[in-house]
Write a protein that holds these residues in place. Structure first.
Motif, PDB file in Angstrom:
ATOM      1  N   LYS A  24       0.791  -1.237   0.000  1.00 28.21           N
ATOM      2  CA  LYS A  24       0.000   0.000   0.000  1.00 28.21           C
ATOM      3  C   LYS A  24       0.819   1.281   0.000  1.00 28.21           C
ATOM      4  O   LYS A  24       0.379   2.298  -0.532  1.00 28.21           O
ATOM      5  CB  LYS A  24      -0.924   0.023   1.216  1.00 28.21           C
ATOM      6  CG  LYS A  24      -1.933  -1.091   1.233  1.00 28.21           C
ATOM      7  CD  LYS A  24      -2.736  -1.061   2.505  1.00 28.21           C
ATOM      8  CE  LYS A  24      -3.644  -2.275   2.558  1.00 28.21           C
ATOM      9  NZ  LYS A  24      -4.314  -2.395   3.840  1.00 28.21           N
ATOM     10  N   GLU A  56     -13.205   5.442   0.603  1.00 32.09           N
ATOM     11  CA  GLU A  56     -12.516   4.146   0.603  1.00 32.09           C
ATOM     12  C   GLU A  56     -11.037   4.257   0.976  1.00 32.09           C
ATOM     13  O   GLU A  56     -10.366   3.248   1.152  1.00 32.09           O
ATOM     14  CB  GLU A  56     -12.670   3.444  -0.750  1.00 32.09           C
ATOM     15  CG  GLU A  56     -12.003   4.146  -1.902  1.00 32.09           C
ATOM     16  CD  GLU A  56     -12.923   5.054  -2.707  1.00 32.09           C
ATOM     17  OE1 GLU A  56     -12.509   5.471  -3.789  1.00 32.09           O
ATOM     18  OE2 GLU A  56     -14.037   5.354  -2.249  1.00 32.09           O
ATOM     19  N   ASP A  57     -10.508   5.486   1.144  1.00 29.13           N
ATOM     20  CA  ASP A  57      -9.109   5.688   1.513  1.00 29.13           C
ATOM     21  C   ASP A  57      -8.899   5.770   3.027  1.00 29.13           C
ATOM     22  O   ASP A  57      -7.770   5.923   3.481  1.00 29.13           O
ATOM     23  CB  ASP A  57      -8.560   6.960   0.857  1.00 29.13           C
ATOM     24  CG  ASP A  57      -8.561   6.883  -0.659  1.00 29.13           C
ATOM     25  OD1 ASP A  57      -8.230   5.804  -1.201  1.00 29.13           O
ATOM     26  OD2 ASP A  57      -8.892   7.899  -1.295  1.00 29.13           O
ATOM     27  N   GLN A  58      -9.964   5.654   3.812  1.00 31.91           N
ATOM     28  CA  GLN A  58      -9.830   5.785   5.261  1.00 31.91           C
ATOM     29  C   GLN A  58      -8.860   4.764   5.837  1.00 31.91           C
ATOM     30  O   GLN A  58      -8.009   5.108   6.669  1.00 31.91           O
ATOM     31  CB  GLN A  58     -11.196   5.630   5.934  1.00 31.91           C
ATOM     32  CG  GLN A  58     -12.113   6.802   5.688  1.00 31.91           C
ATOM     33  CD  GLN A  58     -13.427   6.640   6.408  1.00 31.91           C
ATOM     34  OE1 GLN A  58     -13.494   6.039   7.477  1.00 31.91           O
ATOM     35  NE2 GLN A  58     -14.480   7.186   5.832  1.00 31.91           N
ATOM     36  N   GLU A  59      -8.955   3.530   5.410  1.00 35.87           N
ATOM     37  CA  GLU A  59      -8.062   2.483   5.918  1.00 35.87           C
ATOM     38  C   GLU A  59      -6.617   2.794   5.522  1.00 35.87           C
ATOM     39  O   GLU A  59      -5.690   2.569   6.304  1.00 35.87           O
ATOM     40  CB  GLU A  59      -8.497   1.119   5.377  1.00 35.87           C
ATOM     41  CG  GLU A  59      -7.756  -0.052   5.991  1.00 35.87           C
ATOM     42  CD  GLU A  59      -6.435  -0.379   5.287  1.00 35.87           C
ATOM     43  OE1 GLU A  59      -5.521  -0.903   5.948  1.00 35.87           O
ATOM     44  OE2 GLU A  59      -6.318  -0.093   4.085  1.00 35.87           O
ATOM     45  N   LEU A  60      -6.421   3.329   4.334  1.00 35.51           N
ATOM     46  CA  LEU A  60      -5.081   3.679   3.857  1.00 35.51           C
ATOM     47  C   LEU A  60      -4.431   4.724   4.760  1.00 35.51           C
ATOM     48  O   LEU A  60      -3.257   4.593   5.123  1.00 35.51           O
ATOM     49  CB  LEU A  60      -5.156   4.182   2.410  1.00 35.51           C
ATOM     50  CG  LEU A  60      -3.858   4.700   1.799  1.00 35.51           C
ATOM     51  CD1 LEU A  60      -2.814   3.600   1.715  1.00 35.51           C
ATOM     52  CD2 LEU A  60      -4.140   5.296   0.419  1.00 35.51           C
ATOM     53  N   GLY A  62      -5.100   5.350   7.914  1.00 35.60           N
ATOM     54  CA  GLY A  62      -4.758   4.682   9.171  1.00 35.60           C
ATOM     55  C   GLY A  62      -3.489   3.857   9.028  1.00 35.60           C
ATOM     56  O   GLY A  62      -2.634   3.854   9.921  1.00 35.60           O
ATOM     57  N   HIS A  63      -3.366   3.172   7.910  1.00 38.05           N
ATOM     58  CA  HIS A  63      -2.184   2.350   7.653  1.00 38.05           C
ATOM     59  C   HIS A  63      -0.929   3.218   7.589  1.00 38.05           C
ATOM     60  O   HIS A  63       0.112   2.853   8.152  1.00 38.05           O
ATOM     61  CB  HIS A  63      -2.372   1.559   6.357  1.00 38.05           C
ATOM     62  CG  HIS A  63      -1.227   0.669   6.021  1.00 38.05           C
ATOM     63  ND1 HIS A  63      -0.888  -0.441   6.774  1.00 38.05           N
ATOM     64  CD2 HIS A  63      -0.314   0.734   5.013  1.00 38.05           C
ATOM     65  CE1 HIS A  63       0.178  -1.017   6.248  1.00 38.05           C
ATOM     66  NE2 HIS A  63       0.541  -0.321   5.181  1.00 38.05           N
ATOM     67  N   GLN A  66       0.146   3.983  11.041  1.00 37.13           N
ATOM     68  CA  GLN A  66       0.759   2.811  11.673  1.00 37.13           C
ATOM     69  C   GLN A  66       2.195   2.628  11.179  1.00 37.13           C
ATOM     70  O   GLN A  66       3.093   2.308  11.968  1.00 37.13           O
ATOM     71  CB  GLN A  66      -0.070   1.550  11.403  1.00 37.13           C
ATOM     72  CG  GLN A  66      -1.373   1.507  12.163  1.00 37.13           C
ATOM     73  CD  GLN A  66      -1.147   1.463  13.668  1.00 37.13           C
ATOM     74  OE1 GLN A  66      -0.257   0.781  14.164  1.00 37.13           O
ATOM     75  NE2 GLN A  66      -1.963   2.215  14.399  1.00 37.13           N
TER      76      GLN A  66
END
Length: 114
Positions: A24, A56-60, A62-63, A66
Motif C-alpha cells: 500500500k 474508501e481511503d480511510q483504511e489507507l 490509518g495504515h 501505523q
C-alpha cells in the motif's frame, strides 16, 4: 501519472533511499532533510492532496500512520517524540502533488513551524 515524481519512485523509475515498503505504501528518506530523521511516507495509489481522499481511503490513512509509528520506533525517535506533517496545496507548502506525510524527529522541533 508518469510525470509525478512520487509515482516514478513507486514504479522504481527514480532512485530513492527506501526505508519501508509494502503493498500500500512506500517510505523513503527525504532528499532535503529538515531533521536527523526525515522520511516521506506515500501511498502507492496516486492521490494529489489530502482533499482528494475518498471514503474508501480511510483504511489507507490509518495504515500510513501505523507505518509512521513503526518507523519512529525503528529510527529511535519514538521515546523522545516526533512530528508527522502533511502539506496541502501551494499555500500549505506542498511541492509534490502526490499525497505524502513527513515523519520528522531526532531533534527538538519548534512551534510554530515555518
Amino acid at each position: 501519472m508518469s510525470e509525478c515524481l512520487f509515482c516514478q519512485i513507486v514504479a522504481k523509475e527514480v532512485d530513492s533511499d527506501i526505508v519501508y515498503e509494502d503493498e500500500k505504501v512506500i517510505a523513503f528518506k527525504d532528499i532535503n532533510p529538515q531533521a536527523p530523521v526525515h522520511y516521506l511516507i506515500i501511498p502507492k495509489k496516486h492521490i494529489e492532496t489530502i482533499l482528494d481522499l475518498a471514503e474508501e481511503d480511510q483504511e489507507l490513512i490509518g495504515h500510513i500512520h501505523q507505518v509512521a509509528n513503526q518507523l519512529a520506533f525503528e529510527a529511535g525517535i519514538a521515546d523522545d517524540g516526533f512530528r508527522i506533517v502533511n502539506n496541502c496545496k501551494d499555500a500549505g507548502g506542498q511541492t509534490v502533488f502526490h499525497l505524502h506525510f513527513h515523519l520528522l524527529g531526532g531533534r527538538n522541533l519548534q512551534w510554530p513551524p515555518g
